[in-house]
Design a protein around this motif. Structure first.
Motif, mmCIF file in Angstrom:
data_model
loop_
_atom_site.group_PDB
_atom_site.id
_atom_site.type_symbol
_atom_site.label_atom_id
_atom_site.label_comp_id
_atom_site.label_asym_id
_atom_site.label_seq_id
_atom_site.Cartn_x
_atom_site.Cartn_y
_atom_site.Cartn_z
ATOM 1 N N HIS A 280 -5.090 16.869 120.382
ATOM 2 C CA HIS A 280 -5.496 17.308 120.543
ATOM 3 C C HIS A 280 -5.251 18.308 122.586
ATOM 4 O O HIS A 280 -5.132 16.385 123.263
ATOM 5 C CB HIS A 280 -7.118 16.963 121.183
ATOM 6 C CG HIS A 280 -7.395 17.786 119.406
ATOM 7 N ND1 HIS A 280 -8.435 19.292 118.740
ATOM 8 C CD2 HIS A 280 -7.667 17.528 118.228
ATOM 9 C CE1 HIS A 280 -8.486 19.039 117.711
ATOM 10 N NE2 HIS A 280 -8.397 18.000 117.542
ATOM 11 N N ASN B 232 -12.713 19.988 122.668
ATOM 12 C CA ASN B 232 -13.060 18.909 122.428
ATOM 13 C C ASN B 232 -12.791 18.628 120.628
ATOM 14 O O ASN B 232 -12.405 20.346 119.955
ATOM 15 C CB ASN B 232 -15.064 19.585 121.439
ATOM 16 C CG ASN B 232 -15.889 18.889 120.879
ATOM 17 O OD1 ASN B 232 -15.588 18.227 120.402
ATOM 18 N ND2 ASN B 232 -17.099 19.487 121.624
ATOM 19 N N GLU B 233 -12.124 17.480 120.432
ATOM 20 C CA GLU B 233 -11.384 17.188 119.207
ATOM 21 C C GLU B 233 -12.955 17.005 117.890
ATOM 22 O O GLU B 233 -12.561 16.935 116.606
ATOM 23 C CB GLU B 233 -11.141 15.617 119.207
ATOM 24 C CG GLU B 233 -10.432 15.178 120.077
ATOM 25 C CD GLU B 233 -9.623 14.197 120.556
ATOM 26 O OE1 GLU B 233 -9.758 13.957 119.030
ATOM 27 O OE2 GLU B 233 -9.219 13.454 121.015
ATOM 28 N N GLN B 234 -13.938 17.243 117.973
ATOM 29 C CA GLN B 234 -15.528 17.312 116.645
ATOM 30 C C GLN B 234 -14.994 19.121 116.058
ATOM 31 O O GLN B 234 -16.073 19.156 115.387
ATOM 32 C CB GLN B 234 -16.427 17.077 117.639
ATOM 33 C CG GLN B 234 -16.391 15.441 118.130
ATOM 34 C CD GLN B 234 -16.027 14.857 117.398
ATOM 35 O OE1 GLN B 234 -15.700 14.730 116.063
ATOM 36 N NE2 GLN B 234 -14.828 13.900 117.290
ATOM 37 N N LEU B 235 -14.521 20.035 117.191
ATOM 38 C CA LEU B 235 -14.984 21.681 116.353
ATOM 39 C C LEU B 235 -13.482 21.538 116.039
ATOM 40 O O LEU B 235 -12.301 21.193 116.348
ATOM 41 C CB LEU B 235 -15.501 22.187 118.106
ATOM 42 C CG LEU B 235 -16.268 22.032 118.598
ATOM 43 C CD1 LEU B 235 -16.846 22.791 119.903
ATOM 44 C CD2 LEU B 235 -17.261 22.355 117.122
ATOM 45 N N PRO B 236 -13.705 22.737 115.357
ATOM 46 C CA PRO B 236 -12.499 23.343 114.853
ATOM 47 C C PRO B 236 -12.140 24.614 115.801
ATOM 48 O O PRO B 236 -12.794 25.024 116.211
ATOM 49 C CB PRO B 236 -12.477 24.109 113.102
ATOM 50 C CG PRO B 236 -14.215 23.826 113.452
ATOM 51 C CD PRO B 236 -14.985 22.781 114.537
ATOM 52 N N THR C 212 -13.492 28.666 112.271
ATOM 53 C CA THR C 212 -14.448 28.544 111.435
ATOM 54 C C THR C 212 -14.211 29.605 110.725
ATOM 55 O O THR C 212 -14.305 31.303 111.314
ATOM 56 C CB THR C 212 -15.392 28.785 111.921
ATOM 57 O OG1 THR C 212 -15.508 27.422 112.997
ATOM 58 C CG2 THR C 212 -16.676 28.110 111.142
ATOM 59 N N GLN D 52 -5.626 20.283 113.175
ATOM 60 C CA GLN D 52 -6.240 20.481 114.710
ATOM 61 C C GLN D 52 -7.445 21.859 114.413
ATOM 62 O O GLN D 52 -8.059 22.357 114.991
ATOM 63 C CB GLN D 52 -6.096 20.732 115.843
ATOM 64 C CG GLN D 52 -4.978 19.679 116.205
ATOM 65 C CD GLN D 52 -4.300 19.727 117.303
ATOM 66 O OE1 GLN D 52 -4.940 20.797 118.162
ATOM 67 N NE2 GLN D 52 -3.090 19.026 117.734
ATOM 68 N N GLY E 82 -8.315 23.096 111.426
ATOM 69 C CA GLY E 82 -9.510 23.220 111.154
ATOM 70 C C GLY E 82 -9.833 23.034 109.363
ATOM 71 O O GLY E 82 -8.981 23.270 108.757
ATOM 72 N N THR E 83 -10.822 22.336 108.541
ATOM 73 C CA THR E 83 -10.377 22.122 107.217
ATOM 74 C C THR E 83 -10.641 23.796 106.625
ATOM 75 O O THR E 83 -10.161 24.009 105.611
ATOM 76 C CB THR E 83 -12.151 21.810 106.941
ATOM 77 O OG1 THR E 83 -13.060 22.401 107.273
ATOM 78 C CG2 THR E 83 -11.730 19.835 107.084
#
Length: 585
Positions: free
Chosen positions: A31, A36-40, A43, A428, A430-431
């Motif tokens: 990143h 923010n590494e916690q957010l994808p 979505t 990065q 996201g899922t």
């Protein structure tokens, strides 16, 4: 769309996967600072809406040749409320080649502006109950009435839908000149382009072959597993060109324009002025045939010069399974480049434009070669997902067939590093981005007018993903929406140069034809990184008019009307600057 070429080379392919796995592991990027590494990055918001559409290719027992292709997408503001809506094409039951029930119907989703969509298909008259197997879709205002229309490519008759301006569409194909095509011609993709700069959008249609359920051939792997047959056993056909005569009428000029002399198995279409002469040219990615580059001669004719320009083959002189394609200036040098994707064990192609006279095959030095080897790509395109001013490389992936272990694949996002190389940042995203499937169509569109491009993707047997960009970088942006007068109303073909206060130059042009079977947002997008002021916006209209706007603020939807004549100098302020409704979802 080489349905079995890769099957013939399974051993080579598996070796390619192993090599690519090692290569890819060293070319993934962490990143960037401040994110923010916690957010994808993306979505999927499709789950928030109630709609019936699932991409249905009619697979039920026997495999028919066209079934790997299904799920075209159009981003279109059909009701002119400032919010981009979504249209999806669908397949048909085989061998009947009919939409026998609602599971095969096409679909129109109206953007409510709150992160949800309303299914208005029936109300709009776009279900397509009487159509056959639908492939690609092209969105454009062919009659300059201010409402975007739709053209649908099919096995069977192609269809022109006129937008009535009241939320409904009418099938106006009969008598339009688009109602006749060679019998059993598979039309898979289309693009609107004003090739003669007369202010009316003409139509290019890429065709794959002559096919019908009655002539469909059956193939197998190891004499026991049914598979899709190789395209090489089917005949090649020309791309077709239709000249807009006005009044809802088109003339087939395929032969007189010169396009009829070049046979191929057409897939993605990319429209751009590749040599800087002010005329729109046509690139067609072909499957198992050389790619075509039709250079506009300015007299109603084209010359196919793919070999001369260096885009007909890859760097070793081989044909590949060309699928989706896009034409954008990925290195910001002012010249439009070309990219396409293909199947596993091959490598995606990127061609760097060298001053409008030729192209350099740049897949190796940009790292696209190693990063793409283990994927089968369909739709694709350049998208500046993080608004840093460099156009990144996206590919919708999934194998042709369901035979191999890794047939279901995830999409990839390759970040552009300074216009020189690309690195894999897919994880990065996201899922929701990394979902496995047989992904096909894709469209880039800003659904909530926040200046960050969102992504819509179809997959065989699945609901589409509507991937909202979470705008993690907080970089600045500009969206440019043109309205032509002497030029076509959509401004398709207009070239735009943005110069920031720091002197950085960024380039884009107006087109909806991006990827495969799909139409993207026609508003031209510019990522500005940390810059908040634009020194100058220059617009080169198809009519030849040149317009200059000065001192333009960032972070806005800039609406621009074509003037009656070229501006002698830069305007002190840009007129008609309006913010579209920016939505928090």
């Amino acid at each position: 769309m080489n349905f079995s070429k890769c099957l013939w080379a399974a051993v080579l392919a598996m070796a390619g996967f192993t090599l690519a796995a090692f290569a890819n592991s060293s070319q993934k990027e962490a990143h960037p600072a401040g994110v923010n590494e916690q957010l994808p990055w993306f979505t999927d918001i499709a789950r928030n809406s109630n709609f019936r559409y699932v991409t249905n290719n009619g697979l039920n027992g026997r495999k028919y040749f066209p079934q790997p292709m299904c799920g075209g997408i159009a981003a279109i503001d059909f009701d002119n409320d400032g919010l981009m809506d979504l249209f999806f094409t669908n397949g048909a039951k085989l061998p009947e080649l009919k939409k026998t029930d609602a599971s095969y119907y096409n679909c129109l989703l109206r953007n409510r502006g709150d992160g949800t969509f309303e299914d208005v298909t029936e109300k709009a008259g776009l279900a397509g109950e009487t159509l056959g197997y639908s492939f690609g879709v092209a969105a454009g205002d062919y009659d300059n009435d201010g409402n975007e229309d739709l053209f649908i490519c099919s096995a069977g008759r192609n269809t022109l839908y006129h937008n009535n301006g009241d939320g409904t569409f009418s099938d106006v194909t009969a008598g339009s000149g688009l109602d006749h095509k060679p019998e059993n011609l598979l039309s898979v993709a289309a693009a609107w382009v004003d090739y003669d700069n007369d202010g009316l959008l003409d139509l290019v249609v890429s065709n794959y072959t002559i096919w019908s359920p009655a002539t469909d051939k059956r193939c197998s792997v190891d004499n026991d597993k049914e598979s899709y047959c190789s395209p090489t056993i089917y005949t090649s056909v020309p791309t077709r060109l239709y000249h807009n005569l006005g009044g809802g009428h088109f003339k087939d000029v395929t032969e007189s324009s010169g396009l009829g002399s070049a046979l191929g198995k057409g897939m993605g279409i990319s429209i751009a002025d590749y040599n800087g002469d002010g005329l729109m040219d046509i690139f067609v990615a072909n499957d198992t045939e050389r790619n075509h580059l039709f250079i506009n001669q300015g007299n109603g004719t084209f010359k196919e010069e793919g070999l001369l320009y260096g885009v007909a083959y890859n760097d070793i002189g081989a044909v590949v399974s060309g699928m989706g394609s896009d034409a954008k200036d990925y290195d910001n040098d002012g010249w439009v480049d070309i990219a396409f994707n293909d199947l596993m064990a091959q490598t995606f192609g990127i061609f760097r434009n060298e001053g409008g006279t030729s192209f350099e095959y740049a897949s190796h030095q940009t790292h696209i070669e190693n990063l793409s080897r283990s994927f089968s790509g369909w739709s694709m395109g350049f998208i500046d997902f993080d608004n840093d001013g460099w156009k990144d490389f996206y590919s919708a992936n999934g194998d042709v067939d369901n035979i191999r272990e890794n047939a279901k694949q995830h999409d990839i996002m390759l970040k552009n590093v300074g216009g020189k190389t690309f690195v894999d940042v897919s994880e990065q995203m996201g899922t929701d981005f990394m979902t496995l499937g047989y992904h096909r169509g894709s469209a880039f569109v800003d659904l909530n007018n926040d200046g960050y491009m969102d992504l819509v993707v179809t997959a065989l047997g699945e609901k589409p993903r509507i991937l909202k960009n979470n705008a993690l970088s907080q970089n600045h942006w500009l969206l440019v929406q043109l309205r032509g007068h002497a030029s076509n109303r959509d401004g398709i073909g207009a070239r735009i140069k943005v110069t920031t206060d720091s002197g950085r130059s960024l380039y884009n042009h107006v087109t909806t034809s991006v990827g495969f079977m799909s139409s993207s947002d026609r508003r031209a997008h510019f990522g500005l990184a940390k810059e908040t002021n634009i020194a100058k916006v220059e617009i080169f209209w198809p009519s030849g008019i040149v317009q200059r706007l000065e001192h333009v603020k960032a972070d806005q939807l800039l609406k621009v009307e074509e003037p009656e004549k070229s501006t002698a100098g830069a305007l002190p302020r840009s007129p008609g600057n309006e913010h579209g409704p920016t939505l928090n979802f």
